[in-house]
Design a protein around this motif. Structure first.
Motif, PDB file in Angstrom:
ATOM      1  N   ARG A 161       0.909  -1.201  -0.022  1.00  0.00           N
ATOM      2  CA  ARG A 161      -0.115  -0.094  -0.084  1.00  0.00           C
ATOM      3  C   ARG A 161       0.666   1.160   0.248  1.00  0.00           C
ATOM      4  O   ARG A 161       0.729   2.287  -0.802  1.00  0.00           O
ATOM      5  CB  ARG A 161      -0.967   0.066   1.246  1.00  0.00           C
ATOM      6  CG  ARG A 161      -1.785   1.127   1.253  1.00  0.00           C
ATOM      7  CD  ARG A 161      -2.869   1.431   0.240  1.00  0.00           C
ATOM      8  NE  ARG A 161      -3.584   0.310  -0.025  1.00  0.00           N
ATOM      9  CZ  ARG A 161      -4.557   0.163  -1.149  1.00  0.00           C
ATOM     10  NH1 ARG A 161      -4.182   1.008  -2.185  1.00  0.00           N
ATOM     11  NH2 ARG A 161      -4.911  -0.966  -1.240  1.00  0.00           N
ATOM     12  N   ALA A 162       1.912   1.331   0.743  1.00  0.00           N
ATOM     13  CA  ALA A 162       2.699   2.564   0.879  1.00  0.00           C
ATOM     14  C   ALA A 162       3.487   2.530  -0.490  1.00  0.00           C
ATOM     15  O   ALA A 162       3.409   3.901  -1.006  1.00  0.00           O
ATOM     16  CB  ALA A 162       3.565   2.465   2.093  1.00  0.00           C
ATOM     17  N   LEU A 163       3.954   1.524  -0.848  1.00  0.00           N
ATOM     18  CA  LEU A 163       4.667   1.705  -2.244  1.00  0.00           C
ATOM     19  C   LEU A 163       3.789   2.239  -3.167  1.00  0.00           C
ATOM     20  O   LEU A 163       3.911   3.347  -4.128  1.00  0.00           O
ATOM     21  CB  LEU A 163       5.218   0.574  -2.610  1.00  0.00           C
ATOM     22  CG  LEU A 163       5.469   0.205  -4.359  1.00  0.00           C
ATOM     23  CD1 LEU A 163       6.822   1.097  -4.318  1.00  0.00           C
ATOM     24  CD2 LEU A 163       5.909  -1.166  -4.253  1.00  0.00           C
ATOM     25  N   LEU A 164       2.622   1.788  -3.489  1.00  0.00           N
ATOM     26  CA  LEU A 164       1.660   2.495  -4.523  1.00  0.00           C
ATOM     27  C   LEU A 164       1.121   3.684  -4.277  1.00  0.00           C
ATOM     28  O   LEU A 164       0.851   4.626  -5.072  1.00  0.00           O
ATOM     29  CB  LEU A 164       0.124   1.341  -4.352  1.00  0.00           C
ATOM     30  CG  LEU A 164       0.580   0.028  -4.798  1.00  0.00           C
ATOM     31  CD1 LEU A 164      -0.609  -1.007  -4.845  1.00  0.00           C
ATOM     32  CD2 LEU A 164       1.035  -0.066  -6.131  1.00  0.00           C
ATOM     33  N   ASP A 165       1.038   3.956  -3.087  1.00  0.00           N
ATOM     34  CA  ASP A 165       0.637   5.561  -2.621  1.00  0.00           C
ATOM     35  C   ASP A 165       1.539   6.538  -2.921  1.00  0.00           C
ATOM     36  O   ASP A 165       1.392   7.413  -3.544  1.00  0.00           O
ATOM     37  CB  ASP A 165       0.330   5.508  -1.017  1.00  0.00           C
ATOM     38  CG  ASP A 165      -1.230   5.226  -0.709  1.00  0.00           C
ATOM     39  OD1 ASP A 165      -1.764   4.776  -1.909  1.00  0.00           O
ATOM     40  OD2 ASP A 165      -1.474   5.180   0.626  1.00  0.00           O
ATOM     41  N   THR A 166       2.842   6.315  -2.819  1.00  0.00           N
ATOM     42  CA  THR A 166       3.844   7.003  -3.054  1.00  0.00           C
ATOM     43  C   THR A 166       3.907   7.183  -4.668  1.00  0.00           C
ATOM     44  O   THR A 166       4.177   8.195  -5.188  1.00  0.00           O
ATOM     45  CB  THR A 166       5.168   6.634  -2.725  1.00  0.00           C
ATOM     46  OG1 THR A 166       5.642   5.420  -3.088  1.00  0.00           O
ATOM     47  CG2 THR A 166       5.315   6.690  -1.100  1.00  0.00           C
ATOM     48  N   ARG A 167       3.736   5.943  -5.432  1.00  0.00           N
ATOM     49  CA  ARG A 167       3.899   6.438  -6.783  1.00  0.00           C
ATOM     50  C   ARG A 167       2.707   7.102  -7.320  1.00  0.00           C
ATOM     51  O   ARG A 167       2.834   7.782  -8.155  1.00  0.00           O
ATOM     52  CB  ARG A 167       3.803   4.850  -7.738  1.00  0.00           C
ATOM     53  CG  ARG A 167       5.146   3.988  -7.055  1.00  0.00           C
ATOM     54  CD  ARG A 167       4.922   2.593  -7.812  1.00  0.00           C
ATOM     55  NE  ARG A 167       6.287   1.715  -7.578  1.00  0.00           N
ATOM     56  CZ  ARG A 167       6.570   0.763  -8.168  1.00  0.00           C
ATOM     57  NH1 ARG A 167       5.380  -0.248  -8.472  1.00  0.00           N
ATOM     58  NH2 ARG A 167       7.594  -0.045  -7.927  1.00  0.00           N
ATOM     59  N   ARG A 168       1.439   6.852  -6.567  1.00  0.00           N
ATOM     60  CA  ARG A 168       0.266   7.678  -7.174  1.00  0.00           C
ATOM     61  C   ARG A 168       0.473   9.150  -6.861  1.00  0.00           C
ATOM     62  O   ARG A 168       0.007   9.981  -7.712  1.00  0.00           O
ATOM     63  CB  ARG A 168      -0.884   7.220  -6.445  1.00  0.00           C
ATOM     64  CG  ARG A 168      -2.254   7.777  -6.741  1.00  0.00           C
ATOM     65  CD  ARG A 168      -3.540   7.103  -6.487  1.00  0.00           C
ATOM     66  NE  ARG A 168      -3.755   6.481  -5.170  1.00  0.00           N
ATOM     67  CZ  ARG A 168      -4.372   7.594  -4.272  1.00  0.00           C
ATOM     68  NH1 ARG A 168      -4.862   8.503  -5.180  1.00  0.00           N
ATOM     69  NH2 ARG A 168      -4.728   7.199  -3.142  1.00  0.00           N
ATOM     70  N   ALA A 169       1.302   9.403  -5.801  1.00  0.00           N
ATOM     71  CA  ALA A 169       1.530  10.896  -5.551  1.00  0.00           C
ATOM     72  C   ALA A 169       2.141  11.615  -6.469  1.00  0.00           C
ATOM     73  O   ALA A 169       2.018  12.584  -6.996  1.00  0.00           O
ATOM     74  CB  ALA A 169       2.042  10.969  -4.179  1.00  0.00           C
ATOM     75  N   VAL A 170       3.367  10.568  -7.038  1.00  0.00           N
ATOM     76  CA  VAL A 170       4.153  11.179  -7.895  1.00  0.00           C
ATOM     77  C   VAL A 170       3.600  11.402  -9.281  1.00  0.00           C
ATOM     78  O   VAL A 170       3.872  12.281  -9.955  1.00  0.00           O
ATOM     79  CB  VAL A 170       5.572  10.261  -8.009  1.00  0.00           C
ATOM     80  CG1 VAL A 170       6.167  10.388  -9.254  1.00  0.00           C
ATOM     81  CG2 VAL A 170       6.345  10.398  -6.803  1.00  0.00           C
ATOM     82  N   ARG A 171       2.916  10.259  -9.741  1.00  0.00           N
ATOM     83  CA  ARG A 171       2.225  10.343 -10.884  1.00  0.00           C
ATOM     84  C   ARG A 171       1.411  11.506 -11.094  1.00  0.00           C
ATOM     85  O   ARG A 171       1.304  12.244 -12.025  1.00  0.00           O
ATOM     86  CB  ARG A 171       1.630   9.214 -10.928  1.00  0.00           C
ATOM     87  CG  ARG A 171       0.720   8.990 -12.459  1.00  0.00           C
ATOM     88  CD  ARG A 171       0.347   7.588 -12.791  1.00  0.00           C
ATOM     89  NE  ARG A 171      -0.624   6.842 -11.747  1.00  0.00           N
ATOM     90  CZ  ARG A 171      -0.483   6.034 -10.721  1.00  0.00           C
ATOM     91  NH1 ARG A 171       0.750   5.646 -10.698  1.00  0.00           N
ATOM     92  NH2 ARG A 171      -1.284   5.627  -9.877  1.00  0.00           N
TER      93      ARG A 171
END
Length: 378
Positions: A4-14
């Motif tokens: 979850r944390a990995l996916l959230d950081t990627r979504r924030a960057v995207r």
């Protein structure tokens, strides 16, 4: 297990890269976007290179991550390394060695190795000299760091620098702004985006409200990827105001007022920023209508200023001083100038730092006065 944390950081960057409207960040679609193999030129490249007679696609715009090796910036670097190519961007890193700690060079070198391991290129390691000019060591280090980031971005022709400020940093910034009594603009906290240098944006993806990225999230994202991060001892050093807020003030507030104080402060910054941005638009519209050139300066209609509510009137005064003379007026000086509008009794010229302000024929006239001072000096 869902990371979850990995996916959230990627979504924030995207989200940040797409909304920044940088060249080459148009949203991709179809299987190419899912696989990450899209050609930013929009055409498939034949085996062996570019088609005869077809110009080679332009180089991908470059974004650089400001990397310290801590959990926040390392999680950001990993997310950017994953997302940037999928948006038609190249991604690199810049590591600033402040030289303030005994092992600073080793820490910077490790961060550079981590960046290369993530596939970031170019990776630039920049040493700076931190000189305290009286504003304190935190301000001096920050000034040196941002100067190095701007110079590196210009040298590399980067479109943006990304920094890893989180929602926790935003909460700390709001408390520091409250302590200074510096108004709603300061309470708006750290801006999610701004211009770093001509043609270079600075983006802070982890300041967004959704997904809410905190230090706990960045540390979890690093753990999910097996990335070992550095813990900066300065972050717990009570010599620094921000460290005291982080390790002493916020824990007391959370303990006495209940959990969620940091999140609430970050939300307050979101609301204050919305208000400040709206005021900025209104101020610019007003200035176009009520400001006129004056001999050796600029003049503003006193009647127009008087017709505005105090919040707008004071912002117009500060904006005129900043735009015309490069002077940032404090609260006392702003109120003194406003008194020429709201409490006019024939009083004479008013001296504020660098500016002489007079009321003349229904106008508030600002003229340059290098070295001018008043008894209100802060």
């Amino acid at each position: 297990m869902i990371q979850r944390a990995l996916l959230d950081t990627r979504r924030a960057v995207r989200n940040a890269l797409r909304h920044a409207a940088l060249p080459g960040t148009a949203a991709l679609s179809g299987t190419a976007a899912l696989s990450g193999t899209a050609d930013p030129s929009g055409t498939a490249e034949p085996p062996g290179g570019v088609r005869p007679g077809v110009a080679a696609p332009a180089p991908r715009p470059l974004v650089l991550v400001a990397l310290s090796g801590g959990a926040d910036s390392l999680a950001l670097a990993a997310a950017v390394a994953h997302e940037a190519p999928r948006l038609g961007l190249s991604a690199g890193a810049v590591i600033v060695d402040h030289g303030l700690q005994r092992d600073a060079a080793a820490v910077a070198g490790t961060a550079a190795d981590l960046a290369r391991g993530l596939g970031l290129a170019p990776v630039r390691l920049v040493g700076v000299r931190v000189t305290d000019d009286g504003d304190g060591p935190e301000a001096a280090a920050r000034a040196a760091r941002y100067d190095a980031l701007a110079r590196t971005a210009e040298a590399e022709r980067a479109a943006a620098i990304l920094t890893a400020h989180t929602r926790d940093d935003q909460a700390e910034q709001v408390l520091l702004g409250l302590a200074r009594g510096s108004g709603s603009r300061s309470l708006a906290g750290i801006p999610p985006a701004r211009e770093l240098a001509p043609g270079v944006a600075i983006l802070r993806p982890f300041l967004a409200a959704d997904p809410a990225i905190t230090r706990a999230v960045t540390e979890a994202a690093c753990a999910e990827q097996g990335l070992a991060f550095w813990r900066d001892p300065h972050n717990a050093d009570p010599a620094y105001a921000r460290a005291r807020v982080r390790t002493r003030v916020l824990p007391v507030l959370e303990r006495e007022l209940g959990p969620g104080v940091a999140a609430a402060l970050a939300r307050s910054a979101d609301l204050a920023r919305e208000d400040a941005e709206a005021f900025d638009v209104m101020v610019e519209e007003q200035i176009e209508e009520i400001v006129e050139p004056a001999e050796a300066g600029i003049a503003v209609s006193a009647a127009a200023l008087a017709a505005n509510p105090a919040a707008l009137r004071h912002r117009i005064i500060r904006r005129v001083a900043e735009a015309e003379f490069g002077i940032g007026l404090g609260r006392e000086h702003t109120l003194a100038i406003a008194a020429l509008v709201t409490a006019w009794r024939g009083q004479g010229p008013l001296h504020v730092p660098g500016i002489l302000v007079t009321r003349d024929r229904g106008r508030i006239v600002f003229t340059g006065a290098p070295g001018a001072r008043s008894g209100m000096e802060e």
